[in-house]
Design a protein around this motif. Structure first.
Motif, short mmCIF file in Angstrom:
data_model
loop_
_atom_site.label_atom_id
_atom_site.label_comp_id
_atom_site.label_asym_id
_atom_site.label_seq_id
_atom_site.Cartn_x
_atom_site.Cartn_y
_atom_site.Cartn_z
N ASP A 22 6.99 -11.43 39.07
CA ASP A 22 6.53 -12.17 37.89
C ASP A 22 7.61 -12.23 36.82
OD1 ASP A 22 4.01 -12.68 38.93
OD2 ASP A 22 2.97 -11.20 37.68
N MET A 23 7.70 -13.37 36.14
CA MET A 23 8.55 -13.53 34.98
C MET A 23 7.69 -13.24 33.76
SD MET A 23 11.54 -14.28 33.72
CE MET A 23 12.44 -15.19 34.98
N VAL A 24 8.06 -12.19 33.02
CA VAL A 24 7.31 -11.78 31.83
C VAL A 24 8.07 -12.25 30.60
CG1 VAL A 24 6.42 -9.83 30.50
CG2 VAL A 24 6.34 -9.77 33.01
N ARG A 25 7.33 -12.85 29.69
CA ARG A 25 7.88 -13.23 28.38
C ARG A 25 7.24 -12.32 27.35
NH1 ARG A 25 9.98 -18.12 25.73
NH2 ARG A 25 9.36 -18.08 23.54
N ALA A 26 8.06 -11.47 26.70
CA ALA A 26 7.59 -10.56 25.65
C ALA A 26 7.93 -11.18 24.30
CB ALA A 26 8.25 -9.20 25.79
N GLU A 27 6.91 -11.37 23.46
CA GLU A 27 7.10 -11.98 22.15
C GLU A 27 6.67 -11.03 21.04
OE1 GLU A 27 4.95 -15.67 21.84
OE2 GLU A 27 6.14 -16.62 23.42
N VAL A 28 7.41 -11.08 19.96
CA VAL A 28 7.11 -10.28 18.77
C VAL A 28 7.15 -11.24 17.57
CG1 VAL A 28 7.94 -8.43 17.28
CG2 VAL A 28 8.05 -8.18 19.77
N ARG A 29 6.12 -11.17 16.74
CA ARG A 29 6.01 -12.06 15.58
C ARG A 29 5.69 -11.24 14.33
NH1 ARG A 29 5.29 -17.11 16.34
NH2 ARG A 29 4.17 -16.80 18.28
N VAL A 30 6.36 -11.54 13.22
CA VAL A 30 6.12 -10.85 11.95
C VAL A 30 4.79 -11.32 11.38
CG1 VAL A 30 6.95 -10.45 9.60
CG2 VAL A 30 8.60 -10.60 11.51
N GLU A 31 3.90 -10.35 11.10
CA GLU A 31 2.59 -10.63 10.53
C GLU A 31 2.48 -10.22 9.06
OE1 GLU A 31 -0.18 -12.11 12.17
OE2 GLU A 31 1.35 -12.60 13.65
N GLU A 32 3.02 -9.05 8.74
CA GLU A 32 2.96 -8.53 7.36
C GLU A 32 4.26 -7.81 7.04
OE1 GLU A 32 -0.45 -6.06 6.40
OE2 GLU A 32 -1.62 -7.07 7.95
N ILE A 33 4.66 -7.89 5.77
CA ILE A 33 5.86 -7.19 5.31
C ILE A 33 5.49 -6.42 4.05
CG2 ILE A 33 8.25 -7.42 4.53
CD1 ILE A 33 8.23 -10.24 5.91
N HIS A 34 5.76 -5.12 4.05
CA HIS A 34 5.53 -4.26 2.89
C HIS A 34 6.89 -3.76 2.44
CE1 HIS A 34 1.23 -4.41 3.64
NE2 HIS A 34 1.51 -4.23 4.91
N HIS A 35 7.52 -4.52 1.56
CA HIS A 35 8.90 -4.23 1.15
C HIS A 35 9.06 -2.84 0.54
CE1 HIS A 35 10.67 -8.17 1.98
NE2 HIS A 35 9.47 -8.65 1.67
N SER A 36 8.10 -2.41 -0.28
CA SER A 36 8.26 -1.13 -0.98
C SER A 36 8.32 0.06 -0.03
CB SER A 36 7.13 -0.93 -2.00
OG SER A 36 5.88 -0.85 -1.32
N LYS A 37 7.67 -0.06 1.12
CA LYS A 37 7.67 1.03 2.11
C LYS A 37 8.56 0.73 3.31
CE LYS A 37 3.14 2.83 1.00
NZ LYS A 37 1.85 3.27 1.53
N ARG A 38 9.19 -0.45 3.33
CA ARG A 38 10.01 -0.92 4.45
C ARG A 38 9.20 -1.03 5.74
NH1 ARG A 38 14.66 3.06 4.90
NH2 ARG A 38 14.91 2.02 6.90
N ARG A 39 7.91 -1.24 5.63
CA ARG A 39 7.05 -1.33 6.81
C ARG A 39 6.75 -2.78 7.14
NH1 ARG A 39 3.07 3.90 6.76
NH2 ARG A 39 4.80 5.34 6.52
#
Length: 147
Positions: free
Chosen positions: A101-118
């Motif tokens: 199988d050819m697997v496509r792994a995707e990651v997408r930014v949902e939330e950014i908490h700048h003060s905690k770098r999370r």
């Protein structure tokens, strides 16, 4: 063979909601055997054709954590990339991944908490149009302030 976007680092100051990166990898017998050796998970559903034929999967499947490792590769190499620290990851295995199988792994930014770098990331793996894994990661993103 890997098919992916350029590797590197996107610091938290440059991240944006909706930003996405991915990689594609064909899962081979060698990948499965190597993962079994490294993880010490020798479950015959992954390694023994005749055993696996009599399971609900009707054939051998890759380790779920092998598939999840592709998500880790996207996070550690592309989004956010080098210097990222995993804080948590949820996983829901939706369908089996089989040798070849050819697997496509995707990651997408949902939330950014700048003060905690999370950063909260949606994580998903596909074989064709089928979702085989989905989850959410929380990471500590690299920052220009800490170079």
């Amino acid at each position: 063979m890997l098919d992916n976007l350029p590797r590197g680092t996107i610091v938290i100051e440059d991240l944006e909601i909706g930003m996405m990166r991915y990689l594609q990898k064909q899962i081979t017998d060698e990948d499965i055997e190597g993962f079994a050796k490294i993880s010490t998970d020798h479950n015959p559903v992954h390694l023994d054709d005749s055993y696996a034929q009599d399971t609900i999967f009707e054939g051998r499947i890759a380790h779920g954590m092998l598939t999840a490792g592709l998500v880790s590769a996207v996070i550690g190499e592309q989004l956010p990339g080098h210097g990222t620290v995993y804080l948590s990851q949820t996983l829901k295995f939706m369908a089996p991944v089989r040798p070849g199988d050819m697997v496509r792994a995707e990651v997408r930014v949902e939330e950014i908490h700048h003060s905690k770098r999370r950063v909260t990331l949606a994580t998903c793996c596909y074989v064709g149009d089928t979702v085989v894994l989905k989850g959410e990661a929380v990471v500590l993103a690299p920052s220009r302030k800490f170079d």
